[in-house]
Design a protein around this motif. Structure first.
Motif, PDB file in Angstrom:
ATOM      1  N   HIS A 123       9.329   2.730  41.332  1.00 17.34           N
ATOM      2  CA  HIS A 123       8.435   3.926  40.818  1.00 17.34           C
ATOM      3  C   HIS A 123       9.195   5.272  41.649  1.00 17.34           C
ATOM      4  N   GLU A 166       0.058   6.304  33.474  1.00 18.94           N
ATOM      5  CA  GLU A 166       0.634   5.858  34.493  1.00 18.94           C
ATOM      6  C   GLU A 166       0.351   4.421  35.033  1.00 18.94           C
ATOM      7  N   ASP A 167      -0.917   4.157  34.814  1.00 14.75           N
ATOM      8  CA  ASP A 167      -1.272   2.763  35.160  1.00 14.75           C
ATOM      9  C   ASP A 167      -0.943   1.667  34.084  1.00 14.75           C
ATOM     10  N   ILE A 168      -0.249   2.195  32.916  1.00 17.62           N
ATOM     11  CA  ILE A 168       0.263   1.417  31.938  1.00 17.62           C
ATOM     12  C   ILE A 168      -0.512   0.976  31.058  1.00 17.62           C
ATOM     13  N   PRO A 170      -5.050  -0.768  30.578  1.00 21.63           N
ATOM     14  CA  PRO A 170      -6.345  -0.904  31.288  1.00 21.63           C
ATOM     15  C   PRO A 170      -6.507  -2.323  31.770  1.00 21.63           C
ATOM     16  N   LEU A 172      -4.425  -3.930  33.066  1.00 23.48           N
ATOM     17  CA  LEU A 172      -3.694  -4.291  34.215  1.00 23.48           C
ATOM     18  C   LEU A 172      -4.176  -3.760  35.457  1.00 23.48           C
ATOM     19  N   LYS A 173      -5.373  -3.059  35.300  1.00 22.09           N
ATOM     20  CA  LYS A 173      -6.033  -2.372  36.523  1.00 22.09           C
ATOM     21  C   LYS A 173      -6.477  -3.453  37.414  1.00 22.09           C
ATOM     22  N   HIS A 176      -2.421  -7.867  40.233  1.00 24.88           N
ATOM     23  CA  HIS A 176      -0.929  -7.935  40.880  1.00 24.88           C
ATOM     24  C   HIS A 176      -0.015  -8.100  39.660  1.00 24.88           C
TER      25      HIS A 176
END
Length: 226
Positions: A123, A166-168, A170, A172-173, A176
């Motif tokens: 990133h 940006e966090d791709i 929800p 995945l929040k 890991h």
């Protein structure tokens, strides 16, 4: 699209000496064959060819199938360049794996006293690059190793022409996960296209953006890598 793979390299000589050795390195007929296409300040353009054999079956005159190995030649465009006093190698349309880098450096240096590793595109490096464009949005992401339930991990690709957060995603929040690749839709002046960043140091760029994007990426490499 144009495809490039980047490696950071360290050699036991100056860049100028490396360039001289590259010129003489193709004098013999051992594999790989190396030829210097051109030299610019801080850059060496090489053409390297590798002979490999493909298993094939042929039919003899009496109708018997005979197993044989057929030689084929793979040719790669290689560029070794200096950026911010650091040495990098770039291969256009690269093969799988990185053995070819070892073979090229061994042929040029005539020894094994060198080091190389694939650039890890993360990133931070991506941010240093895309900040230079007038417009960009994340449109695709490949992620893996995220927890699904006990004993199960997931791998998937998420894409949207309208752009991803940006966090791709929800779900995945707080989890890991590892990113294998990210793709951005880029606009810069009258140029528009896509840039794909792969974790293993591979960059794919739309033809319309290459003249702008490649120098900017390599400048970011020089700042990012020590």
């Amino acid at each position: 699209m144009l495809k490039f793979r980047y490696f950071q390299i360290r050699v036991p000589c100056s860049f100028d000496e490396l360039a001289r050795m590259a010129v003489s390195g193709g004098a013999d007929n051992s594999t790989p064959e190396i030829g210097v296409v051109k030299q610019l300040k801080g850059q060496i353009f090489l053409r390297s060819s590798f002979t490999r054999f493909i298993a094939a079956n042929t039919l003899s005159n009496d109708g018997v199938i005979v197993a044989t190995n057929v030689p084929t030649v793979d040719v790669y465009a290689i560029r070794i360049f200096v950026e911010n006093k650091k040495l990098f190698l770039c291969c256009s349309d690269p093969p799988r794996g990185s053995r070819f880098v070892s073979e090229i450096l061994s042929k040029i240096l005539r020894e094994d006293n060198y080091f190389f590793e694939s650039i890890e595109i993360n990133h931070e490096l991506i941010s240093k690059h895309i900040v230079n464009f007038s417009g960009c949005k994340l449109v695709s992401a490949k992620v893996r190793d995220f927890h699904v339930y006990n004993g199960a991990v997931g791998r998937l690709e998420i894409s949207s022409q309208d752009g991803l957060a940006e966090d791709i995603a929800p779900f995945l929040k707080g989890k890991h996960y590892k990113i294998d690749a990210l793709a951005y839709a880029i606009s810069h002046g009258l140029s528009h296209g896509l840039i794909y960043f792969s974790r293993n140091g591979t960059l794919r760029v739309s033809d319309a953006l290459a003249e702008i994007a490649i120098p900017l990426f390599e400048s970011a490499l020089g700042e990012f890598y020590t």
